[in-house]
Design an enzyme around this catalytic site. Sequence first.
Site, mmCIF file in Angstrom:
data_model
loop_
_atom_site.group_PDB
_atom_site.id
_atom_site.type_symbol
_atom_site.label_atom_id
_atom_site.label_comp_id
_atom_site.label_asym_id
_atom_site.label_seq_id
_atom_site.Cartn_x
_atom_site.Cartn_y
_atom_site.Cartn_z
ATOM 1 N N HIS A 186 24.499 -34.839 -57.400
ATOM 2 C CA HIS A 186 25.366 -34.881 -56.222
ATOM 3 C C HIS A 186 25.625 -33.515 -55.607
ATOM 4 O O HIS A 186 26.376 -33.420 -54.640
ATOM 5 C CB HIS A 186 26.688 -35.577 -56.577
ATOM 6 C CG HIS A 186 26.484 -37.013 -56.958
ATOM 7 N ND1 HIS A 186 26.335 -37.425 -58.261
ATOM 8 C CD2 HIS A 186 26.336 -38.126 -56.209
ATOM 9 C CE1 HIS A 186 26.143 -38.729 -58.288
ATOM 10 N NE2 HIS A 186 26.139 -39.186 -57.054
ATOM 11 N N GLU A 230 25.379 -50.554 -49.691
ATOM 12 C CA GLU A 230 24.925 -50.678 -51.077
ATOM 13 C C GLU A 230 26.060 -51.235 -51.920
ATOM 14 O O GLU A 230 27.136 -50.638 -51.975
ATOM 15 C CB GLU A 230 24.550 -49.303 -51.636
ATOM 16 C CG GLU A 230 23.337 -48.676 -50.978
ATOM 17 C CD GLU A 230 22.975 -47.326 -51.587
ATOM 18 O OE1 GLU A 230 21.897 -46.828 -51.271
ATOM 19 O OE2 GLU A 230 23.773 -46.786 -52.373
ATOM 20 N N TYR A 237 25.833 -35.733 -43.256
ATOM 21 C CA TYR A 237 25.229 -36.092 -44.539
ATOM 22 C C TYR A 237 24.652 -37.506 -44.512
ATOM 23 O O TYR A 237 23.607 -37.775 -45.085
ATOM 24 C CB TYR A 237 26.236 -35.954 -45.686
ATOM 25 C CG TYR A 237 25.565 -36.205 -47.005
ATOM 26 C CD1 TYR A 237 24.708 -35.253 -47.549
ATOM 27 C CD2 TYR A 237 25.714 -37.415 -47.668
ATOM 28 C CE1 TYR A 237 24.030 -35.487 -48.715
ATOM 29 C CE2 TYR A 237 25.046 -37.662 -48.849
ATOM 30 C CZ TYR A 237 24.204 -36.693 -49.375
ATOM 31 O OH TYR A 237 23.528 -36.943 -50.530
ATOM 32 N N LYS A 238 25.329 -38.391 -43.824
ATOM 33 C CA LYS A 238 24.852 -39.769 -43.748
ATOM 34 C C LYS A 238 23.723 -39.921 -42.726
ATOM 35 O O LYS A 238 23.192 -41.016 -42.552
ATOM 36 C CB LYS A 238 26.009 -40.721 -43.417
ATOM 37 C CG LYS A 238 26.974 -40.937 -44.595
ATOM 38 C CD LYS A 238 28.043 -41.955 -44.250
ATOM 39 C CE LYS A 238 29.055 -42.164 -45.369
ATOM 40 N NZ LYS A 238 28.555 -43.020 -46.453
ATOM 41 N N ASN A 287 29.001 -48.691 -50.920
ATOM 42 C CA ASN A 287 28.725 -47.468 -50.190
ATOM 43 C C ASN A 287 28.065 -47.871 -48.875
ATOM 44 O O ASN A 287 27.378 -48.878 -48.813
ATOM 45 C CB ASN A 287 27.787 -46.588 -51.019
ATOM 46 C CG ASN A 287 27.732 -45.176 -50.496
ATOM 47 O OD1 ASN A 287 28.633 -44.739 -49.766
ATOM 48 N ND2 ASN A 287 26.675 -44.456 -50.833
ATOM 49 N N TYR A 296 34.934 -39.726 -48.666
ATOM 50 C CA TYR A 296 34.339 -39.974 -49.978
ATOM 51 C C TYR A 296 35.466 -40.214 -50.964
ATOM 52 O O TYR A 296 36.454 -39.493 -50.974
ATOM 53 C CB TYR A 296 33.544 -38.754 -50.464
ATOM 54 C CG TYR A 296 32.359 -38.410 -49.613
ATOM 55 C CD1 TYR A 296 31.331 -39.339 -49.435
ATOM 56 C CD2 TYR A 296 32.259 -37.185 -49.000
ATOM 57 C CE1 TYR A 296 30.243 -39.024 -48.651
ATOM 58 C CE2 TYR A 296 31.165 -36.857 -48.216
ATOM 59 C CZ TYR A 296 30.160 -37.783 -48.038
ATOM 60 O OH TYR A 296 29.078 -37.481 -47.278
ATOM 61 N N ARG A 342 31.491 -51.034 -56.660
ATOM 62 C CA ARG A 342 31.935 -50.316 -55.462
ATOM 63 C C ARG A 342 30.910 -50.543 -54.355
ATOM 64 O O ARG A 342 29.802 -51.016 -54.612
ATOM 65 C CB ARG A 342 32.112 -48.821 -55.731
ATOM 66 C CG ARG A 342 30.819 -48.063 -55.940
ATOM 67 C CD ARG A 342 31.077 -46.589 -56.239
ATOM 68 N NE ARG A 342 31.574 -45.864 -55.081
ATOM 69 C CZ ARG A 342 30.793 -45.208 -54.215
ATOM 70 N NH1 ARG A 342 29.477 -45.211 -54.370
ATOM 71 N NH2 ARG A 342 31.310 -44.560 -53.199
#
Lengths: 314, 148
Positions: A172, A242, A293-294, A202, A22, A200
């Site tokens: 978050h 994204e 988490y993903k 993701n 991250y 950015r």
Amino acid sequence: MNSTDNLLSFPYPFGDRDVYRYSNNASPLDPPNPIEITDQYIDEVTLKRKLLTNHPERCYYSSPHTLDAQWEVLSLIVHHLVESYPDKFELIKQNDQWVFSNLLFGEKITFTFGDHETLELDPLDFIGRHVQEDLILMMQRDGDLFLDAGQLCFPANWSLYFDAGMSFKEIHSPIPGFDSLDERIRQFLMRIEAGKPWGRKNWSLMAGNKLDTSLETFAEWGHARKKVTKENVGELVHLRVEVQKLFRLPKSNGILFTIHTHMLPLEKFIQNKPWLEQFSAILHELPEFIADYKGISLYREVVLEYLEEELKKR
Amino acid sequence: MFSYMEGKRKFLFCADSEGVRYLHILVRQAMDENVPFDFHILQEEREESFVNEWFSKQKMGTYLYISGTSDFVKRIQVRAMNAGFSEHDMQTFITGTIKKKLICCTCHGENEVLDSTHVVCVHCGQDLEVSDHYSRRLDAYLGYVTIK
């Protein structure tokens, strides 16, 4: 549906390093355009409108104090649309009387700019129905940013209904390993200046090709994670990217956050050898807490084996 | 547990009959340091009606301590916020079990949770995992669907 066939236009999310963590990987946005129209425009906007009609409570939220900022968003997006895609959108202005035409859908809408009585929907909800992007509006006050309005049809497993009204940090808080980073990113966001947008990317992996992976429907689409096999992995698993863009709104001082979601099945993705090589290395090294988490953990091994098999063939 | 706030102009202590014992040390300290204070012990819910007026009369620099059961603290906290107190102007201490409101991620229905980590949504029947993800707007935690 909804996965692109065009490798050249796919927004590959990784930089030089074969390691992913991250980070605040934002860079100045060039061109400074909040919106991108792709070949999937009609399909995706049609799907968005359907979701908004059938599930308004999970796809749209706004707090009344965001109305002025919403008009700024509408203005920003409409002007970019007509400038970037003059063959697809038109705008005629006579003082505050605006006539906006969406030539792709054959629609012409007349309203008075700044007067929400003249528009059937909130300005943010209205303009969001003409673009593929999800639109999130964060307002800045008391030294913090709050998610005070948003139109979200293609969330990657989160809930606008639940997160509405939260501060940046509260939103978050469930991300593991994000603790020290979130304050730095929050400070970065609060320093964004009008006229200097940032972008950015993701990424995550998805079992399946649904763009509308809301948390509300997780029970329906989450099962696919357990159905990934050696035989179907290339077709079933998608890289989901994204493209996120951040714009400071000069009058209201809010921040517009646009999210354009792209999907590519692994069997297409691996056709690009450098992508295959780098992604294989990244996924191999990816720490467990990020994979968890993903939502990748259940089928990471199958994907890795697939990527390594493909590498051997080259 | 409570901590003593230095430099306040006045303290308000508000407790139910269970919570009162956790305030004694603070009251002693306030007396030692000559900080003025009000102290109210509320035995029943109907006694709480004067609280709104009590809170609205206070001036800047007043600091509030609330001590009692989960429901009591929540009720008093809401009244204090309505009267203009912020989270920075108060501390709370809950005695006994903490009741959490859990929102089902599938149907948005509300569930009540004591200390379990998994519940079945009473509205739609989904198995939910109790998370730490908290919304002030909904005053609730998020329940994630667990996939079997």
